[in-house]
Design an enzyme around this catalytic site. Sequence first.
Site, PDB file in Angstrom:
ATOM      1  N   CYS A  86       0.846  -1.197   0.000  1.00 39.62           N
ATOM      2  CA  CYS A  86       0.000   0.000   0.000  1.00 39.62           C
ATOM      3  C   CYS A  86       0.886   1.255   0.000  1.00 39.62           C
ATOM      4  O   CYS A  86       1.519   1.555  -0.992  1.00 39.62           O
ATOM      5  CB  CYS A  86      -0.972  -0.042   1.180  1.00 39.62           C
ATOM      6  SG  CYS A  86      -2.404   1.037   0.983  1.00 39.62           S
ATOM      7  N   HIS A 195      -3.300  -5.871   1.081  1.00 45.23           N
ATOM      8  CA  HIS A 195      -2.608  -6.065   2.357  1.00 45.23           C
ATOM      9  C   HIS A 195      -2.525  -7.546   2.743  1.00 45.23           C
ATOM     10  O   HIS A 195      -3.410  -8.071   3.424  1.00 45.23           O
ATOM     11  CB  HIS A 195      -3.349  -5.324   3.468  1.00 45.23           C
ATOM     12  CG  HIS A 195      -3.242  -3.842   3.388  1.00 45.23           C
ATOM     13  ND1 HIS A 195      -2.294  -3.124   4.091  1.00 45.23           N
ATOM     14  CD2 HIS A 195      -3.973  -2.927   2.694  1.00 45.23           C
ATOM     15  CE1 HIS A 195      -2.437  -1.831   3.840  1.00 45.23           C
ATOM     16  NE2 HIS A 195      -3.450  -1.684   2.986  1.00 45.23           N
ATOM     17  N   GLU A 197      -0.674  -8.831   4.976  1.00 44.38           N
ATOM     18  CA  GLU A 197      -0.518  -8.939   6.439  1.00 44.38           C
ATOM     19  C   GLU A 197      -1.856  -8.933   7.168  1.00 44.38           C
ATOM     20  O   GLU A 197      -1.926  -9.289   8.349  1.00 44.38           O
ATOM     21  CB  GLU A 197       0.384  -7.812   6.957  1.00 44.38           C
ATOM     22  CG  GLU A 197      -0.257  -6.438   7.081  1.00 44.38           C
ATOM     23  CD  GLU A 197      -0.389  -5.675   5.765  1.00 44.38           C
ATOM     24  OE1 GLU A 197      -0.837  -4.511   5.805  1.00 44.38           O
ATOM     25  OE2 GLU A 197      -0.049  -6.242   4.697  1.00 44.38           O
TER      26      GLU A 197
END
Length: 229
Positions: A86, A195, A197
């Site tokens: 991002c 994302h 994560e």
Amino acid sequence: MKFAVIQFPGSNCDIDMLHAISDALGEEAKYVWHAEESLEGFDAVLLPGGFSYGDYLRTGAIAKFANIMPEVMRFAREGKPVLGVCNGFQILTEAGLLPGALIRNDNLHFICKTVPLRVENAETIFTNQYKDAEVIDIPVAHGEGNYYCDEKTLQELEANHQIVFRYAGENPNGSVASIAGIVNAAGNVLGMMPHPERAVEEIVGGTDGLKLFQSILTSFKEAYQSASK
């Protein structure tokens, strides 16, 4: 394996990134403040999402001048893994470590939802635990995630298999060729808007992002074993 999670003023996904490495992956991760000047002792660098320096001027435009960035560039030159997610992707393009730019979403609105991605290249150090053309579900959260590059650059990305992820189905932000993530020509620097994560535990909706971090770890272990022979 030891991961550095770079913290800039305005980073807000650094905690998620650290958790993904230390808890979900089971490896060592430490925060590195943007004013530091050394990444000695680390094996991989992670640039998390957020709004570094308030996104003033352009997203990532000020972060590229941070004290730590020459070390990030050294990592890239030496072939070590560098991942920007991002805002991290935006920083990597501003710093010239990846081609192209991230501009405002087509609809000019902030997008926050889980989207399907197609793995376009499963032979990188970031994707070796996936299969080619595998479709995975990963969250996005951005207002300036519209990847843009000129036609010549797009042809080079295609020819060199540098497009790692594309949006499968709907293109949520207008990115050229539905690009969601690319690597540099050497294959050791990955920038992506979604994302991973945030997709490492079933309790938050799925674990499709975990394989990305497992891929980095697998590549590191293979390289270490080869060097030991």
